[in-house]
Write an enzyme that holds these catalytic residues in place. Structure first.
Site, short mmCIF file in Angstrom:
data_model
loop_
_atom_site.label_atom_id
_atom_site.label_comp_id
_atom_site.label_asym_id
_atom_site.label_seq_id
_atom_site.Cartn_x
_atom_site.Cartn_y
_atom_site.Cartn_z
N ARG A 185 36.62 -20.76 16.90
CA ARG A 185 35.32 -20.14 16.71
C ARG A 185 35.16 -18.97 17.67
O ARG A 185 35.82 -18.90 18.71
CB ARG A 185 34.21 -21.17 16.92
N GLU A 190 24.92 -23.87 6.78
CA GLU A 190 23.83 -24.82 6.68
C GLU A 190 22.55 -24.01 6.94
O GLU A 190 22.43 -23.37 7.99
CB GLU A 190 24.01 -25.91 7.75
N LYS A 205 23.10 -22.49 16.35
CA LYS A 205 21.75 -22.37 15.78
C LYS A 205 20.77 -23.28 16.51
O LYS A 205 19.62 -22.91 16.72
CB LYS A 205 21.79 -22.71 14.29
P1 ATP Z 1 25.79 -23.59 14.46
O1 ATP Z 1 26.03 -24.51 15.59
O2 ATP Z 1 25.55 -22.21 14.90
O3 ATP Z 1 24.79 -24.13 13.51
P2 ATP Z 1 27.63 -24.42 12.51
O4 ATP Z 1 29.12 -24.39 12.45
O5 ATP Z 1 26.96 -25.74 12.54
O6 ATP Z 1 27.19 -23.53 13.72
P3 ATP Z 1 27.22 -23.64 9.84
O7 ATP Z 1 26.04 -23.02 9.21
O8 ATP Z 1 27.58 -25.03 9.46
O9 ATP Z 1 26.99 -23.56 11.38
O10 ATP Z 1 28.47 -22.70 9.69
C1 ATP Z 1 28.85 -22.00 8.55
C2 ATP Z 1 30.25 -21.53 8.72
O11 ATP Z 1 30.33 -20.64 9.83
C3 ATP Z 1 31.18 -22.69 9.00
O12 ATP Z 1 32.31 -22.56 8.19
C4 ATP Z 1 31.51 -22.53 10.45
O13 ATP Z 1 32.82 -22.94 10.71
C5 ATP Z 1 31.36 -21.04 10.69
N1 ATP Z 1 30.97 -20.77 12.08
C6 ATP Z 1 29.88 -21.21 12.73
N2 ATP Z 1 29.87 -20.78 14.00
C7 ATP Z 1 31.00 -20.05 14.17
C8 ATP Z 1 31.58 -19.33 15.28
N3 ATP Z 1 30.99 -19.28 16.48
N4 ATP Z 1 32.74 -18.69 15.06
C9 ATP Z 1 33.34 -18.71 13.86
N5 ATP Z 1 32.86 -19.36 12.80
C10 ATP Z 1 31.70 -20.03 12.93
MG MG Z 2 25.75 -26.97 11.76
#
Ligand code: ATP
Ligand code: MG
Length: 570
Positions: free
Chosen positions: A267, A40, A277
């Site tokens: 994760r 995202e 983020k």
């Molecule tokens: P954040 O809270 O950092 O925004 P998110 O999962 O909402 O994390 P996305 O941009 O939606 O962020 O994530 C893109 C991809 O990265 C998704 O498939 C998610 O599962 C993966 N991802 C995000 N954070 C992690 C993590 N700490 N470890 C492994 N994979 C991750």
């Molecule tokens: Mg997210």
């Protein structure tokens, strides 16, 4: 689970790869493997994302498949072009390539809408005009079933009319939502008539103002995967309960099997930092760090500026592996991966961070010698050397001198000898102090001229070796000593009422030394050059701020390697 390779060593596959191999073997997708990385664009990518990138692109590489880069840009209020651009740069830097497979969920809005009409027509979805609060109220709890909304029994005709008018922009934000019609008493809370579409009058960075019907994650994600014909959709464990709705939506719109399947993995949670983020954006906006690429940030941009290589990041991801149980990763494991990689690629150089003047009283005033000093120790199998000037006045590290040394101190002290790295053995004859403060300001030493590259002729043993630079030739430099961003391993630990994770920030995560003194061979190296400053750590010249004549170095990591010691002990 385990397989023997050509060397006969046993390599165990993680559960995701085991599943893929099984799907290939059974011909489920005709042997096809199609993954995606779906960020995202609401911030910069961090090292947690690196784990997902290594997994999705890595799997595609290993099984001759494909991996799409897809922006999950379904929130018009947070998605920006800057985030989109930074993410592409970061993925490329990590060494992965989506070729021509770049997709945007915002290109699928029309398709999402068409399926929504289909669901409404088949009485699988309805327009709810309750407020957000009323919806929450009726949802129930883990122990109590939810109750139906008063709008749940609207006819398909009525719903269709409302849905069309929602799309046409007739209603303000929050006036209506589209919900799946499943079961308000479902034991899985996610399945209690989840929201599918919501009205949002906002300017989307790609769609502008023309679109106002935005999909919720549970509706969008599975459909994005289906549209792109993804086979293996990997997400993190928090989404385990969402798997049911993932499959429900695909069934409801009529996507036939075999089709995309969601599998969850743990994760990455790294000690001494935060990987979200939403939290990182706060650190940036509240000025706790200098920006998304601050070298203390766990963002890919920060890590890169810190001097870490993509190889080290990938090696960390490999070491952490993929599992389906939650765990935290010791920060020392990351540091180990960094050192392990920098050790063989970083030429050794001498830099004095906290300079103390040394005068070699028996060395001629205007003389100088240029020493040919190897850039790598013998155990790093690499060639190369540089020329280092020696002269009468030197800088050494203040901590390498003690007026009253304890027994095990093998560096410089009154009357004692020490070896200067790549140069002579010197003896401290006299200590000069500031008459006012008593601070040591200069050491007057003599040298043994027979000890350049040789042991003392009389066989006496010199126990310590210290680093130095020639005062006349050394270059001043700003050195930024970066440390862990948080003072405790788990930033959520030990917080009192009303406090948040920022309370646990490490106040000493950045110490600036200016001026440090570095050897003159560094003068013309391009920004981004990496070194080991002997005895001090691995450093990189700052990609943005360093320039010839105004050198700036970032400490990537110290030399202390507790992980290696722990590994050796166990
Ligand atoms: P954040 O809270 O950092 O925004 P998110 O999962 O909402 O994390 P996305 O941009 O939606 O962020 O994530 C893109 C991809 O990265 C998704 O498939 C998610 O599962 C993966 N991802 C995000 N954070 C992690 C993590 N700490 N470890 C492994 N994979 C991750
Ligand atoms: Mg997210």
């Amino acid at each position: 689970m385990a397989e023997s390779d050509a060397e006969g060593t046993v390599e165990s596959k993680d559960f995701l790869r085991t599943k893929i191999e099984n799907d290939i073997r059974t011909g489920k997708y005709g042997g096809r493997v199609a993954t995606r990385f779906p960020p995202e664009p609401n911030g910069y990518l961090h090292i947690g994302h690196a784990k997902s990138i290594c997994l999705n692109f890595g799997v595609a590489e290993e099984y001759a498949g494909t991996c799409n880069l897809r922006y999950d840009d379904t929130n018009p209020d947070t998605a920006t072009q800057e985030f989109v651009d930074s993410m592409q740069a970061d993925i490329r830097w990590l060494g992965y390539d989506w070729e021509d497979r770049l997709y945007f969920a915002s290109d699928y809005f029309e398709q999402f809408y068409e399926w929504a009409e289909k669901l409404v027509r088949e009485d699988k979805a309805y327009v709810d005009s309750s407020s957000e609060e009323e919806i929450r109220e009726l949802r129930g709890t883990v122990t109590e079933p939810g109750r139906p909304s008063p709008y749940r029994e609207r006819t398909p005709e009525e719903n269709l009319d409302l849905l069309r008018r929602m799309k046409a922009g007739e209603f303000p934000n929050g006036a209506h939502v589209l919900r799946a019609k499943i079961d308000m008493a479902h034991p899985n809370m996610v399945m209690r008539d989840p929201l599918l579409l919501r009205i949002r009058h906002s300017t989307h960075y790609r769609r502008g103002d023309e679109w106002c019907l935005y999909p919720m994650y549970d509706y969008a994600h599975c459909l994005e995967d289906a549209i792109e014909d993804i086979t293996h959709s990997f997400c993190t464990l928090e989404f385990r309960n969402n798997r049911e709705i993932y499959d429900w939506v695909l069934d409801a719109v009529g996507i036939e099997r075999p089709r995309t399947e969601q599998t969850e993995f743990a994760r990455l949670e790294l000690d001494y930092t935060v990987l979200s983020k939403r939290r990182l954006i706060r650190l940036v906006n509240e000025g706790h760090v200098a920006g998304w690429d601050d070298p203390r940030m766990p963002t890919i941009a920060g890590i890169r500026r810190r001097g870490v290589t993509p190889e080290a990041v990938r090696s960390l991801c490999e070491k952490v592996g993929v599992a389906d149980v939650k765990s935290r990763t010791d920060y020392a494991l990351f540091e180990y991966a960094i050192r392990d990689d920098l050790n063989w690629r970083s030429p050794r150089r001498l830099a004095v961070l906290d300079p103390l003047k040394v005068v070699i009283t028996d060395y001629p005033e205007d003389a100088e010698e240029w020493i040919d000093a190897p850039s790598f120790p013998r155990d790093v199998d690499k060639e190369g050397s540089r020329r280092m000037p020696f002269s009468r006045e030197l800088w050494i590290e203040r901590a390498d001198f003690m007026e009253e040394p304890p027994r095990k101190f093998h560096r410089l002290a009154p009357g004692r000898e020490v070896r200067l790295r790549h140069a002579y053995v010197i003896r401290c004859d006299e200590v000069v102090k500031d008459p006012e403060t008593g601070e040591v300001i200069e050491l007057r030493c003599s040298h043994d001229p027979a000890t350049m590259g040789a042991n003392p002729a009389d066989g006496r043993r010199i126990k310590g070796t210290i680093h130095w630079v020639s005062a006349r030739h050394a270059l001043p430099a700003e050195v930024r000593l970066y440390d862990r961003l948080f003072a405790v391993a788990d930033p959520d630990e030990g917080l009192e009422e009303g406090e948040d994770f920022t309370k646990n920030l490490n106040p000493e995560s950045l110490v600036v030394v200016n001026p440090a003194r570095v050897e003159p061979s560094l003068a013309d190296d391009p920004p981004g050059s990496r070194y080991q400053f002997e005895r001090s750590g691995y450093f990189v010249s700052d990609a943005l701020d360093s320039a010839p004549g105004a050198l700036v170095f970032n400490r990537t990591v110290t030399l202390r390697d507790s992980w290696a010691k722990i590994a050796a002990r166990s």
